[in-house]
Scaffold this motif. Sequence first.
Motif, PDB file in Angstrom:
ATOM      1  N   THR A   1     -16.581  22.861  44.428  1.00 46.51           N
ATOM      2  CA  THR A   1     -16.685  24.140  43.717  1.00 46.51           C
ATOM      3  C   THR A   1     -15.766  25.166  44.386  1.00 46.51           C
ATOM      4  O   THR A   1     -15.058  25.925  43.707  1.00 46.51           O
ATOM      5  CB  THR A   1     -18.147  24.624  43.685  1.00 46.51           C
ATOM      6  N   GLY A   2     -15.756  25.166  45.698  1.00 46.31           N
ATOM      7  CA  GLY A   2     -14.835  26.047  46.425  1.00 46.31           C
ATOM      8  C   GLY A   2     -13.388  25.735  46.098  1.00 46.31           C
ATOM      9  O   GLY A   2     -12.565  26.641  45.921  1.00 46.31           O
ATOM     10  N   ILE A   3     -13.082  24.451  45.983  1.00 48.25           N
ATOM     11  CA  ILE A   3     -11.706  24.045  45.651  1.00 48.25           C
ATOM     12  C   ILE A   3     -11.326  24.505  44.241  1.00 48.25           C
ATOM     13  O   ILE A   3     -10.191  24.940  43.997  1.00 48.25           O
ATOM     14  CB  ILE A   3     -11.552  22.507  45.789  1.00 48.25           C
ATOM     15  N   ALA A   4     -12.277  24.448  43.319  1.00 50.59           N
ATOM     16  CA  ALA A   4     -12.008  24.937  41.952  1.00 50.59           C
ATOM     17  C   ALA A   4     -11.674  26.429  41.994  1.00 50.59           C
ATOM     18  O   ALA A   4     -10.768  26.905  41.287  1.00 50.59           O
ATOM     19  CB  ALA A   4     -13.206  24.668  41.052  1.00 50.59           C
ATOM     20  N   PHE A   5     -12.390  27.162  42.834  1.00 45.31           N
ATOM     21  CA  PHE A   5     -12.128  28.602  42.985  1.00 45.31           C
ATOM     22  C   PHE A   5     -10.723  28.828  43.574  1.00 45.31           C
ATOM     23  O   PHE A   5     -10.002  29.738  43.157  1.00 45.31           O
ATOM     24  CB  PHE A   5     -13.199  29.225  43.881  1.00 45.31           C
ATOM     25  N   VAL A   6     -10.343  27.989  44.527  1.00 40.51           N
ATOM     26  CA  VAL A   6      -8.989  28.078  45.099  1.00 40.51           C
ATOM     27  C   VAL A   6      -7.942  27.905  43.998  1.00 40.51           C
ATOM     28  O   VAL A   6      -6.950  28.637  43.932  1.00 40.51           O
ATOM     29  CB  VAL A   6      -8.788  27.038  46.231  1.00 40.51           C
ATOM     30  N   LYS A   7      -8.184  26.970  43.087  1.00 39.20           N
ATOM     31  CA  LYS A   7      -7.246  26.749  41.970  1.00 39.20           C
ATOM     32  C   LYS A   7      -7.172  27.988  41.074  1.00 39.20           C
ATOM     33  O   LYS A   7      -6.093  28.386  40.632  1.00 39.20           O
ATOM     34  CB  LYS A   7      -7.668  25.504  41.187  1.00 39.20           C
ATOM     35  N   ASP A   8      -8.326  28.615  40.821  1.00 33.07           N
ATOM     36  CA  ASP A   8      -8.348  29.860  40.035  1.00 33.07           C
ATOM     37  C   ASP A   8      -7.493  30.927  40.709  1.00 33.07           C
ATOM     38  O   ASP A   8      -6.723  31.635  40.054  1.00 33.07           O
ATOM     39  CB  ASP A   8      -9.779  30.411  39.923  1.00 33.07           C
ATOM     40  N   MET A   9      -7.664  31.055  42.035  1.00 35.69           N
ATOM     41  CA  MET A   9      -6.869  32.060  42.765  1.00 35.69           C
ATOM     42  C   MET A   9      -5.391  31.705  42.711  1.00 35.69           C
ATOM     43  O   MET A   9      -4.540  32.592  42.564  1.00 35.69           O
ATOM     44  CB  MET A   9      -7.324  32.153  44.228  1.00 35.69           C
ATOM     45  N   ALA A  10      -5.086  30.421  42.837  1.00 33.53           N
ATOM     46  CA  ALA A  10      -3.685  29.983  42.831  1.00 33.53           C
ATOM     47  C   ALA A  10      -3.028  30.302  41.493  1.00 33.53           C
ATOM     48  O   ALA A  10      -1.867  30.743  41.445  1.00 33.53           O
ATOM     49  CB  ALA A  10      -3.611  28.489  43.129  1.00 33.53           C
ATOM     50  N   ASP A  11      -3.757  30.097  40.395  1.00 34.14           N
ATOM     51  CA  ASP A  11      -3.209  30.410  39.067  1.00 34.14           C
ATOM     52  C   ASP A  11      -2.903  31.903  38.959  1.00 34.14           C
ATOM     53  O   ASP A  11      -1.848  32.300  38.447  1.00 34.14           O
ATOM     54  CB  ASP A  11      -4.190  29.987  37.963  1.00 34.14           C
ATOM     55  N   TYR A  12      -3.839  32.730  39.431  1.00 34.12           N
ATOM     56  CA  TYR A  12      -3.612  34.184  39.427  1.00 34.12           C
ATOM     57  C   TYR A  12      -2.377  34.521  40.267  1.00 34.12           C
ATOM     58  O   TYR A  12      -1.505  35.290  39.854  1.00 34.12           O
ATOM     59  CB  TYR A  12      -4.857  34.909  39.966  1.00 34.12           C
ATOM     60  N   ALA A  13      -2.315  33.939  41.466  1.00 33.45           N
ATOM     61  CA  ALA A  13      -1.228  34.245  42.414  1.00 33.45           C
ATOM     62  C   ALA A  13       0.135  33.909  41.809  1.00 33.45           C
ATOM     63  O   ALA A  13       1.093  34.683  41.936  1.00 33.45           O
ATOM     64  CB  ALA A  13      -1.436  33.476  43.713  1.00 33.45           C
ATOM     65  N   GLU A  14       0.210  32.774  41.130  1.00 41.58           N
ATOM     66  CA  GLU A  14       1.470  32.395  40.506  1.00 41.58           C
ATOM     67  C   GLU A  14       1.816  33.340  39.362  1.00 41.58           C
ATOM     68  O   GLU A  14       2.977  33.717  39.183  1.00 41.58           O
ATOM     69  CB  GLU A  14       1.395  30.953  39.989  1.00 41.58           C
ATOM     70  N   HIS A  15       0.796  33.731  38.611  1.00 43.22           N
ATOM     71  CA  HIS A  15       1.005  34.622  37.465  1.00 43.22           C
ATOM     72  C   HIS A  15       1.582  35.963  37.915  1.00 43.22           C
ATOM     73  O   HIS A  15       2.526  36.477  37.301  1.00 43.22           O
ATOM     74  CB  HIS A  15      -0.315  34.810  36.719  1.00 43.22           C
ATOM     75  N   VAL A  16       1.029  36.520  38.979  1.00 40.59           N
ATOM     76  CA  VAL A  16       1.482  37.854  39.417  1.00 40.59           C
ATOM     77  C   VAL A  16       2.497  37.770  40.560  1.00 40.59           C
ATOM     78  O   VAL A  16       2.982  38.801  41.036  1.00 40.59           O
ATOM     79  CB  VAL A  16       0.288  38.767  39.820  1.00 40.59           C
TER      80      VAL A  16
END
Length: 95
Positions: free
Chosen positions: A37-52
Motif C-alpha cells: 500500500t505504501g508502494i502504491a502511494f509512492v507511485k501516486d507521488m511519482a506520477d504527480y512529480a513527473e506531471h509537475v
Amino acid sequence: MGLTRADVEQQLAEMNGWTLTENDMIERVYEFQDFLTGIAFVKDMADYAEHVQHHPQIVIDHTNITVRLKTFDQNAITEKDLSAAAAFNEKYSAY
Ligand SMILES: C[C@H](O)[C@H](O)[C@H]1CNC2=NC(N)=NC(=O)C2=N1
C-alpha cells in the motif's frame, strides 16, 4: 522565489504532518497498513512529480514512507514544495 523559514513554518502549521527540518527541507512520514500500500502511494507521488516536474526525496522503510521536499534549483523551499506537500496529503487521504 524562496520562502523564509518563518513563512514556511506559518504555512506548515495548516498542513497535517509536515515539518521544517534543520537542513531546510520539509518532511512528512506517511504510515501504511502494509508495504505494498505504501508502494502504491509512492507511485501516486511519482506520477504527480513527473506531471509537475518537481520531485521529492522518498525513503521507504517497510510501512513508513518519509517524504522530503526542497527546490534544489533555488536551494530553498518554494511554493512548488508546499503545493506538492498539499497534493501528497490529499492523495494520502484516499488510503
Ligand atoms: C528542469 C527541471 O524542471 C528541474 O531540474 C526540476 C526537476 N525536479 C525538481 N525537483 C525538486 N524537488 N527540486 C528541483 O529544483 C527540481 N528541479
